[in-house]
Design an enzyme around this catalytic site. Sequence first.
Site, PDB file in Angstrom:
ATOM      1  N   ALA A   6     -53.469  -5.116  56.314  1.00 52.89           N
ATOM      2  CA  ALA A   6     -52.112  -4.824  55.864  1.00 52.89           C
ATOM      3  C   ALA A   6     -52.204  -3.912  54.649  1.00 52.89           C
ATOM      4  CB  ALA A   6     -51.384  -6.119  55.513  1.00 52.89           C
ATOM      5  N   SER A   8     -50.288  -1.764  51.925  1.00 52.91           N
ATOM      6  CA  SER A   8     -48.994  -1.569  51.271  1.00 52.91           C
ATOM      7  C   SER A   8     -48.820  -0.156  50.729  1.00 52.91           C
ATOM      8  CB  SER A   8     -48.843  -2.564  50.121  1.00 52.91           C
ATOM      9  OG  SER A   8     -49.790  -2.263  49.095  1.00 52.91           O
ATOM     10  N   GLY A   9     -49.920   0.546  50.556  1.00 52.99           N
ATOM     11  CA  GLY A   9     -49.877   1.860  49.918  1.00 52.99           C
ATOM     12  C   GLY A   9     -50.406   1.814  48.505  1.00 52.99           C
ATOM     13  N   GLY A  10     -50.859   0.640  48.074  1.00 53.73           N
ATOM     14  CA  GLY A  10     -51.434   0.477  46.746  1.00 53.73           C
ATOM     15  C   GLY A  10     -52.944   0.468  46.768  1.00 53.73           C
ATOM     16  N   ASP A  12     -55.044  -1.951  45.764  1.00 54.12           N
ATOM     17  CA  ASP A  12     -55.671  -3.211  46.158  1.00 54.12           C
ATOM     18  C   ASP A  12     -55.855  -3.317  47.663  1.00 54.12           C
ATOM     19  OD1 ASP A  12     -55.825  -4.133  43.505  1.00 54.12           O
ATOM     20  OD2 ASP A  12     -53.789  -4.923  43.583  1.00 54.12           O
ATOM     21  N   SER A  13     -54.785  -3.043  48.422  1.00 58.03           N
ATOM     22  CA  SER A  13     -54.891  -3.166  49.871  1.00 58.03           C
ATOM     23  C   SER A  13     -55.794  -2.096  50.459  1.00 58.03           C
ATOM     24  CB  SER A  13     -53.501  -3.102  50.509  1.00 58.03           C
ATOM     25  OG  SER A  13     -52.851  -1.886  50.217  1.00 58.03           O
ATOM     26  N   LEU A  32     -46.089  -1.998  56.658  1.00 57.86           N
ATOM     27  CA  LEU A  32     -44.858  -2.656  57.066  1.00 57.86           C
ATOM     28  C   LEU A  32     -43.653  -1.886  56.547  1.00 57.86           C
ATOM     29  CD1 LEU A  32     -45.785  -6.383  56.353  1.00 57.86           C
ATOM     30  CD2 LEU A  32     -46.268  -4.993  58.386  1.00 57.86           C
ATOM     31  N   CYS A 101     -41.556 -13.637  51.354  1.00 60.62           N
ATOM     32  CA  CYS A 101     -42.140 -12.504  52.077  1.00 60.62           C
ATOM     33  C   CYS A 101     -43.545 -12.843  52.560  1.00 60.62           C
ATOM     34  CB  CYS A 101     -42.154 -11.270  51.177  1.00 60.62           C
ATOM     35  SG  CYS A 101     -42.695  -9.759  52.007  1.00 60.62           S
ATOM     36  N   GLY A 125     -54.718  -7.296  50.241  1.00 61.02           N
ATOM     37  CA  GLY A 125     -55.295  -7.026  48.925  1.00 61.02           C
ATOM     38  C   GLY A 125     -54.956  -8.071  47.883  1.00 61.02           C
ATOM     39  N   CYS A 199     -38.414  -5.661  45.350  1.00 60.38           N
ATOM     40  CA  CYS A 199     -38.418  -4.349  45.996  1.00 60.38           C
ATOM     41  C   CYS A 199     -37.068  -3.952  46.561  1.00 60.38           C
ATOM     42  CB  CYS A 199     -39.482  -4.303  47.091  1.00 60.38           C
ATOM     43  SG  CYS A 199     -39.154  -5.396  48.508  1.00 60.38           S
TER      44      CYS A 199
END
Length: 386
Positions: A6, A8-10, A12-13, A32, A101, A125, A199
């Site tokens: 998964a 997220s665009g950060g 960590d992930s 997602l 979430c 992440g 968010c």
Amino acid sequence: MKVLAAMSGGVDSAVAAARAVDAGHDVVGVHLALSRMPGTLRSGARGCCTIEDSLDARRAAERLGIPFYVWDFSERFRDDVIDDFIAEYAAGRTPNPCMRCNERIKFAAVLEKALALGFDAVATGHYAHIVTDDSGHRELHRASDEAKDQSYVLGVLTSEQLAHAMFPLGRTPNKAAVRAEAEERGLTVAQKPDSHDICFIPDGDTRGWLADRIAPAEGAIVDRDGAQVGSHEGATSFTVGQRRGLNLGVPAPDGRPRFVLEVRPSSNEVVVGPREALAVRELAGARFTWAGLDPVASGIAVADSTAPDAVAEFACEVQVRAHADPVPARARVVPSAEGVLELAVTVEEPLHGVAPGQTAVLYVGTRVLGQCTIDRTVSAVPATAS
């Protein structure tokens, strides 16, 4: 092993996905999409699940050489997170949308789809790690980096979900090491700021956002004895522990400030009182789960023969906010006054400003034992004492 990462665009992930690749797994990245209207989710580097984030996640997947997809979970997110958030506030509770979430989207809907597609695990992440005992049972534990530990928001995971979860960053010493690794790997998100706040509230104005969705109604502000001391234009705009903006017409007898102690949607009342009344000695909730084996199967508690499915009191620590310090406590599963089993927790030192709707996560050492959504609290200061 076939792993769904998964992303997220950060940072960590992205690093978590990279480590899953390094471990030899067959990795596929997925982002997602939680809104079909980009303007409804915050934009910019501090956001979460925005268009910019999806592009960052795609670039990271390309750099890692793994397939990448975007899954539309906007309807599920609206129903299970946003609508739940509104309903909880309308009921006078203080929800944690990140918990919902994780529970209902990232480790329910996503995992369900991943397993249906033949994946063995979902990697994220999050900063937490999983320990497998000698019998093969999986336990959720705090991350090595206490400052980044996210085990609290993962406390909603069940044993079935833990069986298919991977947290590659759990034993990383600190966030700086993750960013340095991302730089070495050539990931463009290496210095991307962390996401914050909620968010789906673009400007961070929770009170204003709720006012557009819950019709405000004028009501009374009362003290602990039920005497009216002020008025309000909408109970949902108040939170437990609030001091400012109370619009009180009657001062406290001792002249001290008053704080919000309770929101009562059924009577549209806001209850105020002294600061010390915010101290809570007990909390309980009927919506509870265990992260792995339950206390009896884990050997830290025994079954209560006088109450089927209940467990005798056991020692633990309880944490009621993501970055709060855990406090020593005694917990038990007992029938409530309505006859429903609930997780009840008595703390050894008072907790302050705890509100129904928050999540209480139980720990035994570094292990996450389970959690409950708080339904009720008991003040350490009786009304007659204040």
